[in-house]
Design a protein around this motif. Structure first.
Motif, mmCIF file in Angstrom:
data_model
loop_
_atom_site.group_PDB
_atom_site.id
_atom_site.type_symbol
_atom_site.label_atom_id
_atom_site.label_comp_id
_atom_site.label_asym_id
_atom_site.label_seq_id
_atom_site.Cartn_x
_atom_site.Cartn_y
_atom_site.Cartn_z
ATOM 1 N N PHE A 173 -4.890 7.121 5.101
ATOM 2 C CA PHE A 173 -4.580 8.503 5.441
ATOM 3 C C PHE A 173 -3.441 8.483 6.461
ATOM 4 O O PHE A 173 -3.643 8.107 7.614
ATOM 5 N N ALA A 174 -2.248 8.884 6.027
ATOM 6 C CA ALA A 174 -1.089 8.956 6.920
ATOM 7 C C ALA A 174 -1.010 10.378 7.466
ATOM 8 O O ALA A 174 -0.910 11.338 6.693
ATOM 9 N N PHE A 175 -1.042 10.493 8.788
ATOM 10 C CA PHE A 175 -1.197 11.819 9.396
ATOM 11 C C PHE A 175 -0.079 12.113 10.387
ATOM 12 O O PHE A 175 0.264 11.278 11.231
ATOM 13 N N SER A 176 0.485 13.325 10.276
ATOM 14 C CA SER A 176 1.543 13.783 11.177
ATOM 15 C C SER A 176 0.989 14.877 12.080
ATOM 16 O O SER A 176 0.379 15.844 11.610
ATOM 17 N N PHE A 177 1.219 14.728 13.401
ATOM 18 C CA PHE A 177 0.748 15.717 14.382
ATOM 19 C C PHE A 177 1.833 15.884 15.425
ATOM 20 O O PHE A 177 1.916 15.129 16.385
ATOM 21 N N GLY A 178 2.684 16.876 15.213
ATOM 22 C CA GLY A 178 3.796 17.083 16.122
ATOM 23 C C GLY A 178 4.207 18.538 16.152
ATOM 24 O O GLY A 178 3.564 19.399 15.533
ATOM 25 N N PRO A 179 5.286 18.856 16.860
ATOM 26 C CA PRO A 179 5.665 20.261 17.065
ATOM 27 C C PRO A 179 5.994 21.008 15.787
ATOM 28 O O PRO A 179 5.798 22.224 15.709
ATOM 29 N N VAL B 195 0.856 -1.191 0.000
ATOM 30 C CA VAL B 195 0.000 0.000 0.000
ATOM 31 C C VAL B 195 0.891 1.240 0.000
ATOM 32 O O VAL B 195 2.023 1.209 0.492
ATOM 33 N N VAL B 196 0.339 2.335 -0.552
ATOM 34 C CA VAL B 196 1.104 3.568 -0.712
ATOM 35 C C VAL B 196 0.263 4.744 -0.231
ATOM 36 O O VAL B 196 -0.941 4.822 -0.498
ATOM 37 N N SER B 197 0.917 5.664 0.461
ATOM 38 C CA SER B 197 0.237 6.886 0.891
ATOM 39 C C SER B 197 1.244 8.020 0.983
ATOM 40 O O SER B 197 2.418 7.864 0.618
ATOM 41 N N ILE B 198 0.778 9.149 1.457
ATOM 42 C CA ILE B 198 1.602 10.329 1.657
ATOM 43 C C ILE B 198 1.306 10.864 3.053
ATOM 44 O O ILE B 198 0.151 10.900 3.472
ATOM 45 N N VAL B 199 2.319 11.239 3.807
ATOM 46 C CA VAL B 199 2.107 11.762 5.162
ATOM 47 C C VAL B 199 1.737 13.241 5.069
ATOM 48 O O VAL B 199 2.516 14.050 4.551
ATOM 49 N N LEU B 200 0.546 13.558 5.573
ATOM 50 C CA LEU B 200 0.083 14.936 5.603
ATOM 51 C C LEU B 200 0.080 15.408 7.051
ATOM 52 O O LEU B 200 -0.431 14.716 7.931
ATOM 53 N N GLY B 201 0.652 16.571 7.284
ATOM 54 C CA GLY B 201 0.750 17.101 8.640
ATOM 55 C C GLY B 201 -0.134 18.307 8.833
ATOM 56 O O GLY B 201 -0.478 19.013 7.887
ATOM 57 N N SER B 202 -0.495 18.533 10.081
ATOM 58 C CA SER B 202 -1.331 19.694 10.364
ATOM 59 C C SER B 202 -1.278 20.054 11.838
ATOM 60 O O SER B 202 -0.871 19.266 12.686
ATOM 61 N N HIS B 203 -1.732 21.260 12.107
ATOM 62 C CA HIS B 203 -2.020 21.734 13.457
ATOM 63 C C HIS B 203 -3.473 21.378 13.767
ATOM 64 O O HIS B 203 -4.116 20.649 13.017
ATOM 65 N N TRP B 204 -3.999 21.897 14.873
ATOM 66 C CA TRP B 204 -5.432 21.855 15.142
ATOM 67 C C TRP B 204 -5.829 23.203 15.727
ATOM 68 O O TRP B 204 -5.005 23.888 16.334
ATOM 69 N N ILE B 205 -7.063 23.566 15.540
ATOM 70 C CA ILE B 205 -7.525 24.904 15.895
ATOM 71 C C ILE B 205 -8.894 24.817 16.558
ATOM 72 O O ILE B 205 -9.701 23.953 16.211
ATOM 73 N N GLU B 206 -9.135 25.664 17.542
ATOM 74 C CA GLU B 206 -10.442 25.720 18.216
ATOM 75 C C GLU B 206 -10.992 27.143 18.114
ATOM 76 O O GLU B 206 -10.239 28.116 18.206
ATOM 77 N N PRO B 207 -12.302 27.280 17.951
ATOM 78 C CA PRO B 207 -12.882 28.618 17.815
ATOM 79 C C PRO B 207 -12.893 29.370 19.141
ATOM 80 O O PRO B 207 -12.976 28.767 20.209
ATOM 81 N N ASN B 208 -12.807 30.688 19.043
ATOM 82 C CA ASN B 208 -12.934 31.514 20.243
ATOM 83 C C ASN B 208 -14.284 31.302 20.899
ATOM 84 O O ASN B 208 -14.398 31.225 22.107
ATOM 85 N N ARG B 209 -15.324 31.212 20.051
ATOM 86 C CA ARG B 209 -16.701 31.008 20.524
ATOM 87 C C ARG B 209 -17.298 29.850 19.742
ATOM 88 O O ARG B 209 -17.451 29.934 18.523
ATOM 89 N N LYS C 17 -12.152 12.435 9.677
ATOM 90 C CA LYS C 17 -13.220 11.461 9.427
ATOM 91 C C LYS C 17 -14.398 12.105 8.704
ATOM 92 O O LYS C 17 -14.908 11.566 7.719
ATOM 93 N N LEU C 18 -14.823 13.246 9.186
ATOM 94 C CA LEU C 18 -15.997 13.904 8.617
ATOM 95 C C LEU C 18 -15.700 14.542 7.269
ATOM 96 O O LEU C 18 -16.560 14.568 6.386
ATOM 97 N N GLU C 19 -14.503 15.033 7.100
ATOM 98 C CA GLU C 19 -14.161 15.750 5.872
ATOM 99 C C GLU C 19 -13.860 14.798 4.721
ATOM 100 O O GLU C 19 -14.122 15.118 3.555
ATOM 101 N N TYR C 20 -13.342 13.613 5.030
ATOM 102 C CA TYR C 20 -12.882 12.705 3.974
ATOM 103 C C TYR C 20 -13.481 11.302 4.111
ATOM 104 O O TYR C 20 -12.811 10.298 3.849
ATOM 105 N N THR C 21 -14.716 11.243 4.527
ATOM 106 C CA THR C 21 -15.503 9.994 4.598
ATOM 107 C C THR C 21 -14.778 8.847 5.292
ATOM 108 O O THR C 21 -14.608 7.762 4.719
ATOM 109 N N ASN C 22 -14.370 9.099 6.503
ATOM 110 C CA ASN C 22 -13.874 8.062 7.408
ATOM 111 C C ASN C 22 -12.802 7.161 6.791
ATOM 112 O O ASN C 22 -12.967 5.941 6.708
ATOM 113 N N PRO C 23 -11.642 7.726 6.415
ATOM 114 C CA PRO C 23 -10.572 6.877 5.862
ATOM 115 C C PRO C 23 -9.878 6.080 6.955
ATOM 116 O O PRO C 23 -9.980 6.395 8.138
ATOM 117 N N ARG C 24 -9.156 5.046 6.575
ATOM 118 C CA ARG C 24 -8.279 4.357 7.510
ATOM 119 C C ARG C 24 -7.074 5.256 7.756
ATOM 120 O O ARG C 24 -6.481 5.788 6.825
#
Length: 1015
Positions: free
Chosen positions: A341-347, A266-280, A375-382
Motif C-alpha cells: 500500500f503506497a500512501f501519500s499524505f501531504g498538502p 513489486v508494483v503498486s499505485i500511490v493513493l493519497g488522502s486527507h484525514w478527518i476527525e468527528p465533531n463528537r 490497517k483496519l479497512e484493508y487487513t493490515n497491508p504493508r
C-alpha cells in the motif's frame, strides 16, 4: 425518536466490536471511537523516543514535471501541464528552468548522498521518452538520462523507486483521445509501462504505476485546478477514476505475468488522502460521516485495489448515476493488484479544503490515525509512505523552521503507528528532494529539502534546515532523547521548603462568624419571612473576636492541612491596606486579617512567604490615587511602595521570614505597552521600588526579624526553534536577556541593565527600526539596586521555542526581534502551555551561570488541567518537573531552597491551575503532592532525613493547636464527671455509716435481754 437513536447506536458499536475482534476488513470506523479512560499522559499518545526497525527504508521523492525543466530540450514532447500553465497561468513563470534536474543530474545525486537515503522515488516523464505518448522508437536523450540516473543510484546503493505516471500526460494523447476519459489510454499506458519494465526492470525493483489518481481525476476533470483543466462534469471525474484503476490493474497483471518471475520486483499505485476527525467522538452519525469522507477519497481507489474489487457501498448508493460499475470479471481482475500500500499524505490532499468531501467534520493532520484506518479497512497491508511533507512560502530559503516541526510530527506518528498499533510501515518518503514547480501554486510555495534559486544559472542545491534534520533522523534511524530519561533517586535537603502559591488574598473586613462576639439573641423566621429577628432586652455573654471567625481563613487552613505543605505563599492587597496610596489612611482591619492568616497557618507549622505586590493582566493592584497619578510611570509610586513595604514589615515582619516585594515585574510590559518607552520607564520605577523596599528592610528590620527579601521573576526557558541557524541561537539568548536579565542583572549582578540589551536597542535605533530608549540609573541608584535580593525567586511554567524575526516599531516586543513557534509534538495543556520538563533545569543552570551560587526558590510552577476529578496531566507535570529540579539540585549543584507549586485553588472562568476546585474540592494531585512532600523528593530505599520524632511532635502539636475547644470541653466534661463521682461516693459512704449502727443495735439488744433472762 430517542429509542431509535439508541438502537442505532447499539447496533453500530456491536458491529464495530465484532469486526474488531474478528479482524475483518472494513472496520475502519472503530478508529474514531475514543477510549474515554485513556490518560492524556499515556505513553502511547505522546512523542515517542525510539528507533525504527533496522530494515526500515528512508527515502526522498520528486516528480519529473516539477524538477526536470528543459521542457523543449533534446526532443521532449509537450505534456498537458506544459500546455496548461502556458494557457491558464498568465502570470506564472514557465518551467523551462525549474530546478533543471535534467541538466544537473550530478547535483541531485550529491544531494542524495548528503541525506544518506536508502531509496530515491522519482518519476519518468512519459513525453520525454515518447513525445507523442505512443510507444515507438524512444527519445534517445531521454532514455539516456533515465538510464544514467538509475545506474548512478544502483552504484551508490540507493534503491530506485520509479513512478510511471506523475500527471504529465503527453499532450497528443489528450488532444487525440480526450485523455483519461478515454478507455484507449488503458492499453497505451500498458504499452508504455511494458517498455519501462523491459528497459529498466533489471535494475528497478519497486514500481509505482500512477501517483495519486484521486487528484488526477478530481482536480484535472472536476475542479479544473490541475491539467487538463476540465471542470464541472462529475460523470467525467468518475469515468477518469474508473479508467485509471483499470489502467493500473492492467499494468500490474502485465508485470506479474511477464516480468516478476525474473526481475523479482513489486508494483503498486500511490493513493493519497486527507484525514478527518468527528465533531463528537461518541456520535454515530458523525463517525459515519467521517467514514464516508474517507471512502469518497481514499476508499474510491483503495477498496477496488486493496479490498474486494468494487467501490464503497456508500458511493455506489449515492453516486449510482455517475459512478461506473465493475463487472464481476473486472472486480476479480482489479482486486489485489498492489504488492504493498503506497500512501501519500501531504498538502495537495488537503488543499483547497473547500473541494474536499469533509461531510461537516474536521480535517486533521494525524498521520497515525489514517494509517490505523488503512490497517483496519484493508487487513493490515504493508505500507510505504510514498509522499509526506509540508510546504513553506516562496520567500523562505534555507531557514524552513516550520517544515522541521511538521516533519518531526509526521515521522513520529509513523513510529507510533509501528510500535503501538502494529502497522506494517516499511518505508518513508520525504517530499520533496528539491524546490520545484508546485502545480496550481506554481512557484508560490516550496516543498524541497534543498533550496534552489530558480533564477540562477547553476541551480545549486543548498540544504535547508529540514534537510539537516532529516539527515539526522536517518542517521539515528529515529529519535533519541537529548536529556537522560532516567529518574534520579534522591532527596532534597532536610530543611527544604515545600510550598503552595496563591495569588492575592482578598481580606474580609468583617468576621463572617460573629456569633461569639454579638451579644444579641435572635429568633429566626418568626413571621415566616426567613429572617433573623432580635429579641429585645436579652443580652448574651460574648468573647473577644478570634482569627478563626473569618470563614475564608478557616477554609484556607482546611486546604493547607490537606495539602501538608511547609510553606504558604500568598499576596497582600496594597489597594486595600492603603486605599489612599500613602500612610494617611491605614486599614487596620485588613492588616489584622492578614496577620490572622499568617498566625493561624503558623499554628499548622506552616510558614508564610508573603508577596507585597502581585499585579495581573486584569488587576494592576495599585491604590486608586497612585493609578490616577500615572501608576508606575510616575517615580513617586516607588516611594509610596517603600512606605507600604515598611508598614508591612513593621506589622507582620515578626511572623514572616520570607518576603517577595513584586511578583513578575518583567511581565508588566503587557500593561504598560503604549510604547516601548512606557514599558521601560515602568520597569525602571519597579526596580527602584524593589531596591528601596529591600534597603529599608535591610537597615531597619533584618537585625530584629531575621527575614529575607527578594522579587519573583517570570523565568520560562527558551530554546532556539531551529538549532541549525546561529540567528536562532542568538535570538534565544537575546530573549533571556530581555525577559530575565532586564530585572535580574541590576539586582544580582551589576546594578545596571544587561549590556547586550542596551547595545541591541541602540543598534536598532541607528538602523531606524526603533525609537526606544532604555533609561539610565544614577550611580546612587546602581548602588541601591546591586545586591538587593537575598535569594533568586522564579516562576516557571513552560519552555518556548523562538525564532529570529526582524521587526520594525517602538514596542518592547519588537525590540527583541523574536517570534514564538509552537512545537506541535509537545504535550500541551488546554491553555497551550507546552510540557517540557527539562526546561526548568536549563533555566536553573542559566541562573547559576549568570548570577553565581545563590539561593534559589521556585516560587510558582504548575500547569492547567481541565479535569476536575482526575488531573493526571498535573500529576505528570509535577513528577517530571520536580525530577528535573532534583537533578539541578544534586547534579548541577544549584542551591535550591524551596519549591512552590502553583496554585492552591482555581478561579472560575480561568485556566484550571488549582489543586482544589473553586468550591474547595480536592483533586487527585493533592494526594500526589502529599506523597512528594512526605518523601522529600524521590528517595531510594531509605530516607536521609530521620523525621520520625519531628513528625510525631508535629502531629501532637497539630492536634493540640487544632482541637483546643474540643480538648477544653473534654477536660471540663472529665472534671465534671470526676466531681460528680466524688460527690456520689462521698454521699454513699456517709449513708452507710449512719445505717450500719442502727442495724447493729436492732439485732444485738434483744439478744442481750434474752441472755439475761436465761441466766
Amino acid at each position: 425518536m430517542c429509542g431509535q437513536r439508541l438502537k442505532r447506536s447499539v447496533t453500530f458499536w456491536t458491529l464495530v466490536f465484532i469486526r474488531t475482534v474478528t479482524g475483518l476488513a472494513g472496520d475502519g470506523r472503530s478508529v474514531w471511537k475514543k477510549d474515554l479512560s485513556l490518560s492524556p499522559v499515556s505513553g502511547t499518545q505522546m512523542f515517542l523516543y525510539d528507533t525504527f526497525p533496522k530494515e526500515f527504508l528512508w527515502g526522498v521523492g520528486t516528480g519529473a514535471f516539477q524538477v526536470e525543466g528543459s521542457w523543449r530540450k533534446d526532443g521532449k514532447g509537450p505534456s498537458i501541464w506544459d500546455h496548461f500553465i502556458h494557457s491558464e497561468f498568465t502570470d506564472a513563470a514557465n518551467t523551462a528552468g525549474s530546478s533543471d534536474s535534467y541538466a544537473f543530474l550530478d547535483k541531485d545525486l550529491s544531494a542524495l548522498d548528503f541525506l544518506g537515503v536508502t531509496f530515491y522515488q522519482f518519476s519518468i516523464s512519459w513525453p520525454r521518452l515518447f513525445p507523442t505518448g505512443m510507444v515507438a522508437t524512444p527519445n534517445e536523450k531521454g532514455l539516456q538520462y533515465y538510464s544514467s540516473l538509475i545506474n548512478a543510484l544502483v552504484h551508490k546503493n540507493i534503491k530506485p523507486i520509479v513512478t510511471l505516471y506523475h500527471w504529465d500526460l503527453p499532450l497528443t494523447l489528450q488532444e487525440k483521445y480526450g485523455g483519461w476519459k478515454n478507455e484507449s489510454l488503458i492499453e497505451i499506458f500498458s504499452d508504455y509501462a511494458t517498455f519501462c519494465f523491459q528497459t529498466f526492470g533489471d535494475r528497478v525493483k519497486h514500481w509505482i504505476t500512477i501517483h495519486n489518481p484521486y487528484l488526477v481525476a478530481w482536480h484535472g476533470y472536476g475542479t479544473g485546478m490541475h491539467a487538463p483543466g476540465e471542470k464541472g462534469k462529475i460523470a467525467a471525474v468518475y469515468s477518469v477514476g474508473h479508467n485509471l484503476i483499470k489502467a493500473h490493474a492492467k499494468v500490474w497483471h502485465n508485470y506479474n505475468r511477464h516480468f516478476r518471475s525474473y526481475q523479482q520486483g513489486v508494483v503498486s499505485i500511490v493513493l493519497g488522502s486527507h484525514w478527518i476527525e468527528p465533531n463528537r467522538s461518541q456520535d454515530v452519525l458523525d463517525i459515519n460521516n467521517c467514514q464516508q469522507s474517507m471512502e469518497r477519497v481514499l476508499g474510491w481507489f483503495a477498496k477496488p485495489i486493496h479490498g474486494d474489487g468494487d467501490y464503497p457501498e456508500e458511493m455506489k448508493n449515492k453516486l449510482h448515476s455517475f459512478l461506473p460499475s465493475f463487472t464481476e470479471a473486472e472486480k476479480n481482475y482489479v482486486k489485489g493488484t498492489a504488492d504493498f500500500f503506497a500512501f501519500s499524505f501531504g498538502p495537495n490532499n488537503f488543499k483547497p479544503p473547500t473541494t474536499l468531501a469533509k461531510m461537516g467534520q474536521n480535517l486533521s493532520l494525524n498521520l497515525r490515525g489514517v494509517l490505523k484506518w488503512i490497517k483496519l479497512e484493508y487487513t493490515n497491508p504493508r505500507i510505504l509512505i510514498a509522499e509526506n511533507g509540508w510546504f513553506t512560502d516562496s520567500h523562505v530559503k534555507t531557514e524552513d523552521t516550520t517544515a522541521i516541526y511538521m516533519m518531526k510530527n509526521f515521522i513520529n506518528k509513523v513510529l507510533q503507528a509501528i510500535k503501538y498499533d502494529g502497522i506494517s510501515v516499511f518505508g518513508y518518503t520525504a517530499w520533496s528532494l528539491l524546490d520545484g514547480f508546485e502545480w496550481q501554486h506554481a512557484y508560490n510555495t516550496r516543498r524541497g529539502l534543498f533550496y534552489v534559486d530558480f533564477d540562477s544559472e547553476q541551480k545549486e542545491r543548498i540544504p535547508k534546515s529540514s534537510a539537516l534534520y532529516y539527515k539526522q533522523i536517518i542517521q539515528d534511524n529515529g529519535f533519541f532523547l537529548k536529556e537522560s530519561p532516567q529518574g534520579l533517586q534522591s532527596q532534597f535537603s532536610c530543611d527544604f521548603s515545600w510550598g503552595i502559591t496563591e495569588s492575592v488574598l482578598k481580606a474580609e473586613l468583617v468576621a463572617s462568624s460573629p456569633q461569639f462576639c454579638d451579644p444579641n439573641l435572635y429568633i429566626w423566621n418568626v413571621t415566616g419571612d426567613g429572617l433573623l429577628h432580635q429579641v429585645k432586652g436579652v443580652k448574651l455573654k460574648t468573647r473577644p473576636a478570634q482569627c478563626t471567625d473569618f470563614v475564608s481563613i478557616k477554609k484556607q487552613l482546611d486546604l493547607l492541612e490537606k495539602l501538608k505543605v511547609t510553606h504558604y505563599r500568598f499576596a497582600l492587597d496594597w489597594s486595600l491596606i492603603l486605599p489612599n496610596g500613602d500612610l494617611s489612611a491605614i486599614n487596620r482591619q485588613v492588616l489584622k486579617y492578614y496577620r490572622c492568616v499568617i498566625s493561624e497557618v503558623l499554628k499548622l507549622n506552616i510558614k508564610s512567604m508573603v508577596t507585597l505586590y502581585y499585579p495581573t493582566h486584569a488587576y494592576l493592584g495599585l491604590p486608586a490615587p497612585l493609578l490616577q497619578g500615572g501608576g508606575w510611570l510616575n517615580q513617586s509610586t516607588a516611594q509610596a511602595f517603600q512606605d507600604y513595604a515598611a508598614l508591612c514589615f513593621q506589622e507582620l515582619g515578626d511572623l514572616v521570614k520570607l518576603w517577595i516585594t513584586i511578583n513578575e515585574p518583567n511581565r508588566l510590559s503587557n500593561i504598560y505597552n503604549r510604547s516601548s518607552n512606557d514599558t521601560y520607564q515602568a520597569a525602571h520605577n519597579l526596580l527602584l521600588a524593589h531596591g528601596m523596599a529591600w534597603q529599608i528592610y535591610d537597615k531597619q528590620y533584618r537585625s530584629i526579624q531575621h527575614g529575607q527579601v527578594s522579587l519573583s521573576l517570570h523565568s520560562d526557558w527558551v530554546e532556539p526553534a531551529n538549532p541549525y541557524f546561529d540567528t536562532h541561537l542568538k535570538a534565544a539568548e537575546r530573549f533571556l536577556q530581555f525577559e530575565i536579565g532586564w530585572f535580574a542583572d541590576p539586582v544580582f549582578k551589576s546594578g545596571d541593565y544587561p549590556a547586550a540589551m542596551r547595545e541591541y536597542i541602540l543598534s536598532k535605533n541607528k538602523k531606524g527600526l526603533s525609537e526606544s530608549f532604555l533609561p539610565y540609573f544614577t550611580n546612587e541608584e546602581k548602588k541601591l539596586l546591586r545586591g538587593s535580593a537575598d535569594f533568586y525567586a522564579l516562576n516557571h511554567f513552560t519552555t518556548r521555542f523562538v525564532i529570529h524575526e526582524l521587526q520594525n516599531g517602538s514596542q518592547y516586543e519588537f525590540d527583541r526581534d523574536v517570534q514564538f513557534l509552537q512545537d506541535i509534538t509537545c504535550l500541551s495543556s488546554p491553555s497551550r502551555l507546552a510540557v517540557v520538563p527539562w526546561g526548568i533545569r536549563k533555566v536553573l543552570q542559566w541562573i547559576k551561570k549568570n548570577y553565581g551560587d545563590i539561593d534559589v526558590y521556585i516560587t510558582a510552577n504548575g500547569i492547567d488541567d481541565q479535569s476536575l476529578d482526575n488531573d493526571e496531566l498535573r500529576n505528570y507535570y509535577l513528577r517530571k518537573y520536580t525530577q528535573e529540579v532534583l537533578k539541578a539540585y544534586h547534579i548541577d549543584k544549584v542551591k535550591i531552597r524551596g519549591y512552590y507549586a502553583f496554585k492552591l485553588t482555581e478561579e472560575k472562568l480561568k485556566p484550571r491551575f488549582g489543586f482544589f476546585t473553586s468550591d474547595s474540592k480536592a483533586k487527585p494531585s493533592v494526594q500526589f503532592y502529599n506523597h512528594l512532600i512526605s518523601s522529600n523528593g524521590f528517595p531510594a530505599e531509605y530516607s536521609t532525613c530521620d523525621q520520625t520524632n519531628e513528625k510525631t511532635q508535629c502531629t501532637f502539636c497539630l492536634f493540640l493547636s487544632q482541637k483546643k475547644p474540643l480538648i477544653f470541653f473534654g477536660c471540663c466534661l472529665f472534671s465534671t464527671l470526676i466531681l460528680l463521682l466524688t460527690i456520689t461516693i462521698f454521699h454513699k459512704r456517709k449513708r452507710k455509716k449512719r445505717y450500719r449502727p442502727k442495724k447493729f443495735q436492732y439485732i444485738c439488744v434483744p439478744f442481750k435481754k434474752r441472755t439475761q433472762n436465761h441466766i
